[in-house]
Motif scaffolding. Structure first.
Motif, PDB file in Angstrom:
ATOM      1  N   ALA A   1       7.623  46.927   0.037  1.00 54.09           N
ATOM      2  CA  ALA A   1       7.090  45.550   0.509  1.00 54.09           C
ATOM      3  C   ALA A   1       7.912  44.963   1.706  1.00 54.09           C
ATOM      4  CB  ALA A   1       6.944  44.466  -0.581  1.00 54.09           C
ATOM      5  N   PHE A   2       7.419  44.245   2.468  1.00 54.11           N
ATOM      6  CA  PHE A   2       7.991  43.872   3.547  1.00 54.11           C
ATOM      7  C   PHE A   2       7.288  42.534   4.468  1.00 54.11           C
ATOM      8  CE2 PHE A   2       5.557  47.554   4.485  1.00 54.11           C
ATOM      9  CZ  PHE A   2       4.893  47.446   5.604  1.00 54.11           C
ATOM     10  N   SER A   3       7.676  41.739   5.144  1.00 52.13           N
ATOM     11  CA  SER A   3       7.236  40.433   5.777  1.00 52.13           C
ATOM     12  C   SER A   3       6.480  41.060   6.974  1.00 52.13           C
ATOM     13  CB  SER A   3       8.395  39.929   6.351  1.00 52.13           C
ATOM     14  OG  SER A   3       7.893  38.732   7.235  1.00 52.13           O
ATOM     15  N   GLY A   4       5.584  40.463   7.473  1.00 49.62           N
ATOM     16  CA  GLY A   4       4.662  40.674   8.614  1.00 49.62           C
ATOM     17  C   GLY A   4       5.576  40.620   9.915  1.00 49.62           C
ATOM     18  N   GLU A   5       6.718  40.255   9.869  1.00 51.06           N
ATOM     19  CA  GLU A   5       7.659  40.064  10.962  1.00 51.06           C
ATOM     20  C   GLU A   5       8.352  41.520  11.197  1.00 51.06           C
ATOM     21  OE1 GLU A   5      10.675  37.361  10.046  1.00 51.06           O
ATOM     22  OE2 GLU A   5       9.204  35.749   9.633  1.00 51.06           O
ATOM     23  N   LEU A   6       8.135  42.310  10.166  1.00 51.03           N
ATOM     24  CA  LEU A   6       8.765  43.612  10.285  1.00 51.03           C
ATOM     25  C   LEU A   6       8.013  44.990  10.874  1.00 51.03           C
ATOM     26  CD1 LEU A   6      11.066  44.218   7.441  1.00 51.03           C
ATOM     27  CD2 LEU A   6      11.656  43.570   9.520  1.00 51.03           C
ATOM     28  N   VAL A   7       6.564  44.535  10.859  1.00 53.65           N
ATOM     29  CA  VAL A   7       5.434  45.256  11.358  1.00 53.65           C
ATOM     30  C   VAL A   7       5.879  45.983  12.729  1.00 53.65           C
ATOM     31  CG1 VAL A   7       2.942  45.582  12.034  1.00 53.65           C
ATOM     32  CG2 VAL A   7       3.708  44.243   9.826  1.00 53.65           C
ATOM     33  N   SER A   8       6.206  45.124  13.551  1.00 51.81           N
ATOM     34  CA  SER A   8       6.338  45.670  14.980  1.00 51.81           C
ATOM     35  C   SER A   8       7.367  46.945  15.090  1.00 51.81           C
ATOM     36  CB  SER A   8       6.859  44.736  15.851  1.00 51.81           C
ATOM     37  OG  SER A   8       7.884  44.034  15.547  1.00 51.81           O
ATOM     38  N   LYS A   9       8.266  46.740  14.120  1.00 57.20           N
ATOM     39  CA  LYS A   9       9.700  47.514  13.987  1.00 57.20           C
ATOM     40  C   LYS A   9       9.191  49.022  13.250  1.00 57.20           C
ATOM     41  CE  LYS A   9      14.042  45.239  13.686  1.00 57.20           C
ATOM     42  NZ  LYS A   9      15.075  45.006  12.558  1.00 57.20           N
ATOM     43  N   LEU A  10       8.366  48.405  12.520  1.00 56.02           N
ATOM     44  CA  LEU A  10       7.512  49.904  11.577  1.00 56.02           C
ATOM     45  C   LEU A  10       6.819  50.596  12.358  1.00 56.02           C
ATOM     46  CD1 LEU A  10       7.170  48.007   8.166  1.00 56.02           C
ATOM     47  CD2 LEU A  10       8.667  49.961   8.712  1.00 56.02           C
ATOM     48  N   LEU A  11       6.044  50.001  13.305  1.00 59.82           N
ATOM     49  CA  LEU A  11       5.228  50.830  14.053  1.00 59.82           C
ATOM     50  C   LEU A  11       5.873  51.504  15.038  1.00 59.82           C
ATOM     51  CD1 LEU A  11       2.344  48.083  14.887  1.00 59.82           C
ATOM     52  CD2 LEU A  11       2.230  50.442  13.686  1.00 59.82           C
ATOM     53  N   GLU A  12       7.174  51.299  15.416  1.00 58.62           N
ATOM     54  CA  GLU A  12       7.884  52.064  16.578  1.00 58.62           C
ATOM     55  C   GLU A  12       8.487  53.211  16.032  1.00 58.62           C
ATOM     56  OE1 GLU A  12      10.901  49.122  17.869  1.00 58.62           O
ATOM     57  OE2 GLU A  12       9.307  47.900  19.126  1.00 58.62           O
ATOM     58  N   ILE A  13       8.605  53.250  14.542  1.00 54.91           N
ATOM     59  CA  ILE A  13       9.178  54.445  13.864  1.00 54.91           C
ATOM     60  C   ILE A  13       8.462  55.765  13.983  1.00 54.91           C
ATOM     61  CG2 ILE A  13      10.238  55.283  11.472  1.00 54.91           C
ATOM     62  CD1 ILE A  13      10.725  52.544  10.901  1.00 54.91           C
ATOM     63  N   PRO A  14       9.132  56.850  14.396  1.00 55.29           N
ATOM     64  CA  PRO A  14       8.371  58.133  14.532  1.00 55.29           C
ATOM     65  C   PRO A  14       7.932  58.724  13.361  1.00 55.29           C
ATOM     66  CG  PRO A  14      10.668  58.427  14.881  1.00 55.29           C
ATOM     67  CD  PRO A  14      10.365  56.829  14.858  1.00 55.29           C
ATOM     68  N   GLY A  15       6.983  59.528  13.517  1.00 62.53           N
ATOM     69  CA  GLY A  15       6.503  60.372  12.100  1.00 62.53           C
ATOM     70  C   GLY A  15       5.328  60.170  11.879  1.00 62.53           C
ATOM     71  N   GLU A  16       4.251  61.406  11.720  1.00 64.41           N
ATOM     72  CA  GLU A  16       2.882  61.044  11.399  1.00 64.41           C
ATOM     73  C   GLU A  16       2.511  61.407   9.676  1.00 64.41           C
ATOM     74  OE1 GLU A  16       0.861  59.569  13.567  1.00 64.41           O
ATOM     75  OE2 GLU A  16       2.596  59.556  14.539  1.00 64.41           O
ATOM     76  N   ARG A  17       3.471  62.090   9.169  1.00 62.02           N
ATOM     77  CA  ARG A  17       3.112  62.577   7.515  1.00 62.02           C
ATOM     78  C   ARG A  17       4.112  61.948   6.903  1.00 62.02           C
ATOM     79  NH1 ARG A  17      -1.051  65.618   7.772  1.00 62.02           N
ATOM     80  NH2 ARG A  17      -1.679  66.396   9.898  1.00 62.02           N
ATOM     81  N   TYR A  18       4.564  62.533   5.961  1.00 68.97           N
ATOM     82  CA  TYR A  18       5.585  62.036   4.894  1.00 68.97           C
ATOM     83  C   TYR A  18       6.956  61.761   5.282  1.00 68.97           C
ATOM     84  CZ  TYR A  18       1.996  63.262   1.188  1.00 68.97           C
ATOM     85  OH  TYR A  18       0.889  63.051   0.386  1.00 68.97           O
ATOM     86  N   GLU A  19       7.333  62.335   6.476  1.00 68.23           N
ATOM     87  CA  GLU A  19       8.614  62.110   6.971  1.00 68.23           C
ATOM     88  C   GLU A  19       8.602  60.546   7.548  1.00 68.23           C
ATOM     89  OE1 GLU A  19       6.273  63.579  10.593  1.00 68.23           O
ATOM     90  OE2 GLU A  19       6.341  64.109   8.507  1.00 68.23           O
ATOM     91  N   TYR A  20       7.549  60.041   7.740  1.00 69.44           N
ATOM     92  CA  TYR A  20       7.566  58.508   8.504  1.00 69.44           C
ATOM     93  C   TYR A  20       8.223  57.787   7.288  1.00 69.44           C
ATOM     94  CZ  TYR A  20       5.917  54.129   9.555  1.00 69.44           C
ATOM     95  OH  TYR A  20       6.027  52.431   9.721  1.00 69.44           O
ATOM     96  N   GLU A  21       8.075  57.991   6.337  1.00 68.99           N
ATOM     97  CA  GLU A  21       8.505  57.227   5.103  1.00 68.99           C
ATOM     98  C   GLU A  21      10.417  57.292   5.098  1.00 68.99           C
ATOM     99  OE1 GLU A  21       5.395  56.196   1.795  1.00 68.99           O
ATOM    100  OE2 GLU A  21       6.021  58.168   1.793  1.00 68.99           O
TER     101      GLU A  21
END
Length: 349
Positions: free
Chosen positions: A157-177
Motif C-alpha cells: 500500500a502507498f500514497s498516490g504521491e508515490l505513483v510517479s516513482k513507481l512508474l520509473e522503476i524498471p521491470g515488466e514481470r515479477y522482478e518489478y516488485e
C-alpha cells in the motif's frame, strides 16, 4: 476529507475467486482497478462479470505482473492524481480484504512510505514458498544491509504521491516488485511492515510464478543493484596494492595506513559514479550523507583491521587487506540496516 482508496489487481488466468475478492474489496469502500494481463478467451466470462465491480483494463497479450501494475498505475495517475491511496493485491485469493484495509490504513498514516503486508509463514506453507522467501531474504540482506520479513509479498500500500516513482522503476514481470524494494529506499522512501494472514489455496498451485525462470529474473536484479559495490570493493583492494607497492619510501606502519586511506577514498569516489543507488530524486541528500558516513566508517574500520592483522598479528599485508575488506563489508551491511530503515513498530502490528 478522506482520500479515495483503490485496490489495484493484476490478473492472469484467474479463478472464480476473483469475483469474490472484488465483491469484498468494493463492499469495504475501495475503488477497484483490474488488469487482464492477456488471459485466454476461456476467461472472458470471469472478466465480464468482474467489470461489474472494477474498472477493467486489458493487455492483448501477457506482458507480466510488473507491466500490468504499471498499466494500472498510469490509469490511477491520470484519473485520480495524487489524492488517493493504493493497495496492490494478487488475484489468486492470497490477500484478504481485511488485510488490505490494515495495510492501507498504515499507508494513510505514513504517506511517504510503502507499506508491505508480511506473512508470518506459520502453519502449512508450501515448501517452495517457504524456501524461496528465506533464500531471497538472505540474498536481499547481503545486497542491501536491510532486513525485509517477506520480500515476495504482493500486498503493498502507498500514497498516490508515490505513483510517479513507481512508474520509473524498471521491470515488466515479477522482478518489478523486487526492484521496488531495492530502489524505493534509496530515493528516500521508507518501507514499513504490517503483519498479515498467511493464505495459500491448493498449495499455491494457481500461482503463475515460475520457480526457475522468474527466480533468475529476481536474483539478477539484486546482483545488478549490487554490482557497483562489488566493483568498489575490488577497486579498493587493487588501488591499495598499487599504492602500497609505490610507497616503498615510506617506512613502517604508516605505509599501510596511507595506502588504505587513499585506496578507500578513491574507490568510494569511483563507486559513487558507478552506483545506481544514489539517484537524483527526492531524498538524495539523505542518501549521499549515508553514503559518505558508510565510506568514512569503512576506511576507519578497514585501517584498524589491517593494522591489527598485519602489524600486530604478523600477517602478510595483502591477505590482511582482503580479510579486512570482507569483515568491513559485513559490518557495513549491519550498519546500513540501522540507518534510514524503518522497522515495524508495535503500534503497526
Amino acid at each position: 476529507m478522506a482520500k479515495t482508496r483503490i485496490a489495484l489487481i493484476p490478473a492472469y488466468q484467474p479463478s472464480d475467486g476473483l469475483i469474490t475478492l472484488l465483491e469484498e474489496v468494493t463492499s469495504s469502500g475501495f475503488d477497484a482497478v483490474l488488469i487482464d494481463d492477456g488471459s485466454s478467451e476461456e476467461y472472458e466470462s470471469i472478466f465480464l462479470e468482474a467489470s461489474n465491480y472494477a474498472m477493467l483494463l486489458s493487455h492483448k497479450e501477457n506482458k507480466g505482473k510488473g507491466a500490468a501494475i504499471k498499466t494500472g498505475l498510469k490509469y490511477i495517475q491520470l484519473h485520480y492524481g495524487a489524492d488517493c491511496t493504493v493497495v496492490t493485491m494478487d488475484a489468486d485469493g492470497q490477500h484478504s480484504h481485511l488485510d488490505a484495509l490494515k495495510v492501507i490504513k498504515v499507508a494513510e498514516e505514513n504517506p511517504q512510505a510503502m507499506v508491505i503486508g508480511v506473512r508470518a509463514f506459520d502453519g502449512k506453507v508450501p515448501l517452495r514458498s517457504r524456501f524461496g522467501n528465506t533464500v531471497t531474504k538472505i540474498v536481499y540482506f547481503l545486497a542491501t544491509g536491510k532486513s525485509v520479513s517477506d520480500t515476495q509479498t504482493g500486498l503493498r500500500a502507498f500514497s498516490g504521491e508515490l505513483v510517479s516513482k513507481l512508474l520509473e522503476i524498471p521491470g515488466e514481470r515479477y522482478e518489478y516488485e523486487m526492484n521496488a524494494l531495492l530502489m524505493l529506499p534509496e530515493s528516500g522512501t521508507e518501507i514499513v511492515e504490517r503483519e498479515i494472514k498467511t493464505i495459500y489455496i491448493d498449495g499455491n498451485f494457481s500461482s503463475h510464478f515460475d520457480p526457475i525462470r522468474d527466480s533468475v529474473r529476481v536474483y539478477r536484479e539484486i546482483l545488478r543493484f549490487k554490482e557497483a559495490s562489488i566493483i568498489g570493493a575490488l577497486l579498493d583492494i587493487t588501488i591499495f596494492s598499487v599504492i602500497f607497492m609505490l610507497a616503498m619510501g615510506i617506512e613502517g606502519p604508516l605505509r599501510i595506513v596511507a595506502a588504505n586511506v587513499i585506496a578507500g577514498i578513491l574507490s568510494r569516489a569511483i563507486r559513487r559514479d558507478l552506483s545506481t543507488s544514489l539517484p537524483l530524486q527526492s531524498g538524495a541528500s539523505k542518501q549521499i550523507e549515508r553514503f559518505v558516513a558508510e565510506g568514512a566508517l569503512s576506511v576507519i574500520l578497514g585501517t584498524i583491521l589491517i593494522w591489527l592483522l598485519a602489524v600486530c598479528g604478523g600477517w602478510s599485508v595483502y591477505p590482511s587487506k582482503i580479510l579486512g575488506q570482507v569483515v568491513v563489508f559485513m559490518i557495513i551491511r549491519i550498519f546500513d540496516g540501522f540507518v534510514g530503515w524503518r522497522k515495524p513498530s508495535k503500534g503497526d502490528l
